[in-house]
Write a protein that holds these residues in place. Structure first.
Motif: not given
Length: 324
Positions: A89-103
């Motif tokens: 779950v942490a890996a997916v969250a990190r990926t999405l946050a960087q991909l979408w440029r969100r905190p």
């Protein structure tokens, strides 16, 4: 109105939910199920979460009626929990946050339960009893921390119940009505369940073989004894804190017998029990989104370098900057 996506996956439940300004817009979840009498191991559980999480995120966004560009943050469970599921779950969250440029917002699992309970129960400053498969804690807020007043000194109450079910090779069934005397261990505001389990492991074969007890009697007796211990320490904590509300959270909080016992105790003390809806008692993404929303509104965001998981992430390690 900040909108936050929350991802949860600390044990056998994996979920994605969206919260906007105190409103739950979606809450999608999947469960890794094993045969009766078998527990779930970290590796297979993590692989299950990896296979279904992206689909859950798509469903959560669709149900909420939002696009990635509408999100203001991505929250995820940092811990406590099982290593492999948390890491997925942490890996997916990190990926999405960087991909979408969100905190990115790293949430303590227990704090997620409490913040969702505070939202739904409309209890601004409750005493909390957090009971689940991996945690058993009595918690009160003081000076920017959720303070653990009491807890299990060994196994959690949910794990205790599950281990008896595995011993009996059944799904827990409390329809029995014969109360078998079991060890009752309360130490101030702490409880201990390991002696109760050891006793059951020793006497169960004899009781079943002789016909003195049925599996249902054993499950019933364990539940009554364990829940009485929890009611005792919670009542002691209510007297100590003088809290007017008791928030009941975590997976075991769905149990109607536990709710009944605590309701009786609260009425005697002039307090109000605030159980959480079953949809949000069980681990879910919306509760992580809600805690992340609280963090985001005060600027408590997580740097990428600090976004690793922590399997033993205690409730009282979190600085609660969003409360007075």
């Amino acid at each position: 109105m900040p909108t936050v996506l929350g991802l949860e996956g600390s044990a056998n439940k994996v979920g994605a939910g969206v919260v906007r300004d105190g409103a739950v817009l979606s809450n999608c979840r999947a469960t890794y199920v094993t045969p009766p009498g078998q527990g779930f191991a970290p590796g297979p559980t993590g692989r299950h979460h990896r296979a279904v999480l992206l689909g859950l995120i798509r469903d959560a966004l669709r149900e909420a009626g939002v696009e990635p560009r509408d999100l203001d943050g991505v929250a995820f469970t940092k811990g406590p929990g099982m290593g492999a599921p948390l890491a997925v779950v942490a890996a997916v969250a990190r990926t999405l946050a960087q991909l979408w440029r969100r905190p990115l917002l790293a949430v303590n699992h227990c704090v997620g339960h409490i913040e969702m309970g505070r939202l739904l129960g409309r209890a601004p400053d409750p005493l909390a009893l957090y009971v689940s498969g991996g945690n058993t804690q009595v918690i009160a807020y003081s000076r920017r921390r959720y303070r653990i007043l009491g807890e299990t000194v060994d196994v959690a109450v949910g794990n205790c119940i599950d281990r008896l079910a595995r011993l009996l090779q059944v799904t827990p069934d409390t329809t029995g009505r014969r109360l078998i005397p079991l060890p009752y261990v309360v130490k101030g505001l702490d409880v201990s369940f390991s002696g109760l389990l050891s006793h059951l492991q020793a006497v169960t074969p004899k009781l079943l073989e002789s016909g003195e007890a049925t599996p249902e009697d054993l499950c019933f007796s364990l539940q009554e004894t364990a829940f009485a211990m929890l009611a005792e320490v919670t009542e002691r904590a209510l007297a100590l804190t003088r809290a007017r509300h008791l928030l009941l959270v975590g997976g075991v909080a769905c149990n109607h017998r536990l709710q009944e016992m605590l309701q009786t105790m609260c009425r005697a003390r002039g307090a109000e029990l605030c159980p959480v809806d079953d949809r949000y008692c069980i681990d879910n993404g919306a509760m992580i989104a809600q805690a992340g929303w609280e963090m985001l509104r005060v600027g408590q965001v997580t740097e990428l370098s600090q976004s690793g998981i922590t399997q033993r992430y205690r409730t009282d390690e979190v600085e609660v900057t969003w409360r007075d």
